[in-house]
Design a protein around this motif. Sequence first.
Motif, short mmCIF file in Angstrom:
data_model
loop_
_atom_site.label_atom_id
_atom_site.label_comp_id
_atom_site.label_asym_id
_atom_site.label_seq_id
_atom_site.Cartn_x
_atom_site.Cartn_y
_atom_site.Cartn_z
N ASP A 73 50.65 32.04 42.10
CA ASP A 73 49.24 32.47 43.64
C ASP A 73 50.30 33.45 44.44
O ASP A 73 51.01 32.90 44.65
CB ASP A 73 47.98 31.49 43.31
N GLU A 74 49.33 33.62 45.16
CA GLU A 74 50.16 33.71 46.58
C GLU A 74 50.71 33.00 47.93
O GLU A 74 51.20 33.66 48.37
CB GLU A 74 48.41 34.72 47.82
N ARG B 16 48.58 35.44 38.00
CA ARG B 16 47.50 34.73 38.70
C ARG B 16 47.28 35.01 40.05
O ARG B 16 46.36 34.54 41.10
CB ARG B 16 47.10 33.68 38.85
N HIS B 17 47.46 36.78 40.40
CA HIS B 17 47.48 36.83 42.09
C HIS B 17 45.14 37.65 41.84
O HIS B 17 45.78 38.39 41.91
CB HIS B 17 48.75 37.61 42.28
N TYR B 18 44.62 36.55 42.54
CA TYR B 18 44.22 37.18 42.34
C TYR B 18 43.48 38.31 43.62
O TYR B 18 42.48 39.11 43.38
CB TYR B 18 42.95 35.90 41.83
N VAL B 19 43.65 37.83 44.78
CA VAL B 19 43.42 38.32 46.04
C VAL B 19 44.20 39.57 46.71
O VAL B 19 44.29 39.99 47.37
CB VAL B 19 42.86 37.07 46.91
N THR B 20 45.45 39.41 45.72
CA THR B 20 46.74 41.00 46.01
C THR B 20 45.70 42.40 45.71
O THR B 20 44.74 41.72 45.06
CB THR B 20 47.74 40.54 45.51
N PRO B 21 45.55 42.42 46.46
CA PRO B 21 45.44 44.16 46.07
C PRO B 21 45.54 44.88 45.26
O PRO B 21 47.04 45.05 45.01
CB PRO B 21 45.33 44.70 47.47
N GLU B 22 45.04 45.95 44.51
CA GLU B 22 45.40 45.99 43.24
C GLU B 22 46.31 46.99 43.12
O GLU B 22 47.87 46.80 41.56
CB GLU B 22 44.47 47.34 42.76
N ARG C 19 49.18 44.44 43.22
CA ARG C 19 49.43 43.33 42.08
C ARG C 19 50.13 43.63 41.20
O ARG C 19 51.06 43.30 40.32
CB ARG C 19 48.17 43.43 42.28
N GLY D 172 42.72 36.74 35.52
CA GLY D 172 42.20 37.66 36.73
C GLY D 172 42.21 39.46 36.29
O GLY D 172 41.73 39.11 34.95
#
Length: 164
Positions: free
Chosen positions: A3-4, A26-32, A35, A57
């Motif tokens: 994760d981040e 699982r880098h859910y909030v990283t910009p596409e 990511r 994600g």
Amino acid sequence: MTDERLGDALLPIVAKLPRGSGVVFRHYVTPEGERRRMLAQVRRIARARRLVLLVAGPHLPGADGVHGRKALPGKGLATRPVHSIRERIAAERAGVDAIFVSPVFATASHPGARALGRVRFQQLIRDARVPVLALGGMTAARARSLKGIAGWAAIDAWASEARA
């Protein structure tokens, strides 16, 4: 598990994982765009070290499979998070390849979440029909104390080792 919070330690951590283990990206909030670039870097290391690579994600191509509440078999490996016997049974009926049972112990990933503890964890996995991976506050020593697991996963255990 990634994760981040791993920041710049991500790639060195992946490079140190034992051959044959795996990474759940699982880098859910990283910009596409970022990511996708990060996944490509992780994938290169994973291929070189023969690591299994799953994506959680939003779907990104190029992994060995998927991880998530709605993961279904059919396009590579499929794993699901499980927090109760009901979820374990649903995952098994869906035909997933493995389950990540959590949180076994208190974890920074989910502050304040009630941990299962060893006894409830063992009850939850009793009679499991798919491989069980323990997650949540895990370390190698804690993993050795659990019976019936195929493996364990962590974020903070790897991050603290990378800082050492």
